[in-house]
Design an enzyme around this catalytic site. Structure first.
Site, PDB file in Angstrom:
ATOM      1  NE  ARG A 105       3.413   3.353  13.605  1.00 47.78           N
ATOM      2  CZ  ARG A 105       2.754   2.431  12.923  1.00 47.78           C
ATOM      3  NH1 ARG A 105       1.677   1.887  13.430  1.00 47.78           N
ATOM      4  NH2 ARG A 105       3.129   2.084  11.725  1.00 47.78           N
ATOM      5  CB  THR A 109       7.204  -0.603  21.120  1.00 47.90           C
ATOM      6  OG1 THR A 109       7.254   0.784  20.766  1.00 47.90           O
ATOM      7  CG2 THR A 109       8.503  -1.010  21.779  1.00 47.90           C
ATOM      8  CG  ASP A 201       1.251  11.565   5.597  1.00 52.32           C
ATOM      9  OD1 ASP A 201       1.721  10.647   6.288  1.00 52.32           O
ATOM     10  OD2 ASP A 201       1.416  12.776   5.870  1.00 52.32           O
ATOM     11  CG  ASP A 204       3.755  12.989   3.061  1.00 49.01           C
ATOM     12  OD1 ASP A 204       4.661  13.572   3.694  1.00 49.01           O
ATOM     13  OD2 ASP A 204       3.741  11.761   2.866  1.00 49.01           O
TER      14      ASP A 204
END
Ligand code: URA
Length: 210
Positions: A105, A109, A201, A204
């Protein structure tokens, strides 16, 4: 066309998912449970695969026996957490071809940017199963599906462990032709795009990073 969202709420899946959600479950157990759930999801996602027959001889008779028809299917892992689902899928469909999509990502933006893309040949002739444990905002999933369609894929399903309503809506808008199969439709996203109640996550938790 199959329904857009299928929640596979088999008791074994729900039980294993509860252990995965628990923040005290360590990575090795989390990975093993994800592998086991992906076997059960693989069973669901492949239930309509076309079948043909071949002639074989058993020790007792010659028969026309069923076998999978068509080009070998393609499993596409959306990196990196997708690999946690991929491993179990490959246990069940060992001859599948495998592709990878890497997106990050852009912090300015907030749009997904491609950093890796490698898929099998003849994607237009294959049943493509894109795998990512978490369908959160749906932005990277929708972009990954865009990329698979650009590579020629026409028959795609999206397989995840948990989905947020926001991600399902985003995918339905961008790719109404791509059915989603998940083990749970969770409540919502939080303000930073994590699924609630979720499991944290996924990458993770699979790989023990933070
Ligand atoms: N990705 C994750 O790994 N977890 C979430 O909750 C959302 C996106």
């Amino acid at each position: 066309m199959p329904q857009h969202l299928t929640v596979v709420n088999h008791p074994l899946i729900q039980h294993k998912l509860t252990i995965m959600r628990d923040k005290n479950t360590p990575s090795n157990q989390f990975r093993q449970l994800l592998r086991e759930i992906s076997h059960l999801l693989a069973y669901e996602v492949t239930r309509d695969l076309p079948i043909t027959t071949k002639t074989i001889e058993t020790p007792m008779a010659t028969i026309e026996a069923p076998k999978l028809a068509g080009k070998k299917l393609a499993l596409v892992s959306i990196l990196r957490a997708g690999n946690g689902l991929l491993d179990g899928m490959l246990d069940l469909i060992p001859s599948a071809r495998v592709g990878f999509v890497g997106l990050y990502r852009d912090e300015e933006t907030l749009k997904p940017v491609e950093y890796y893309f490698k898929v099998p040949s003849e994607m237009d002739k294959r049943f493509v199963i894109a795998v990512d444990p978490m369908l959160a905002t749906g932005n990277s999933s929708a972009t990954a599906i865009d990329m698979l369609k650009e590579a020629g894929a026409k028959n795609i399903v999206f397989l995840c462990l948990l989905a947020a309503p926001e991600g399902v809506a985003r995918m339905k808008e961008a790719h109404p032709d791509v059915p989603i199969i998940t083990a749970s439709l969770d409540e919502k996203l939080n303000e930073v795009g994590y699924i609630v109640p979720g499991l944290g996550d996924a990458g993770d938790r699979i790989y023990g990073t933070q």
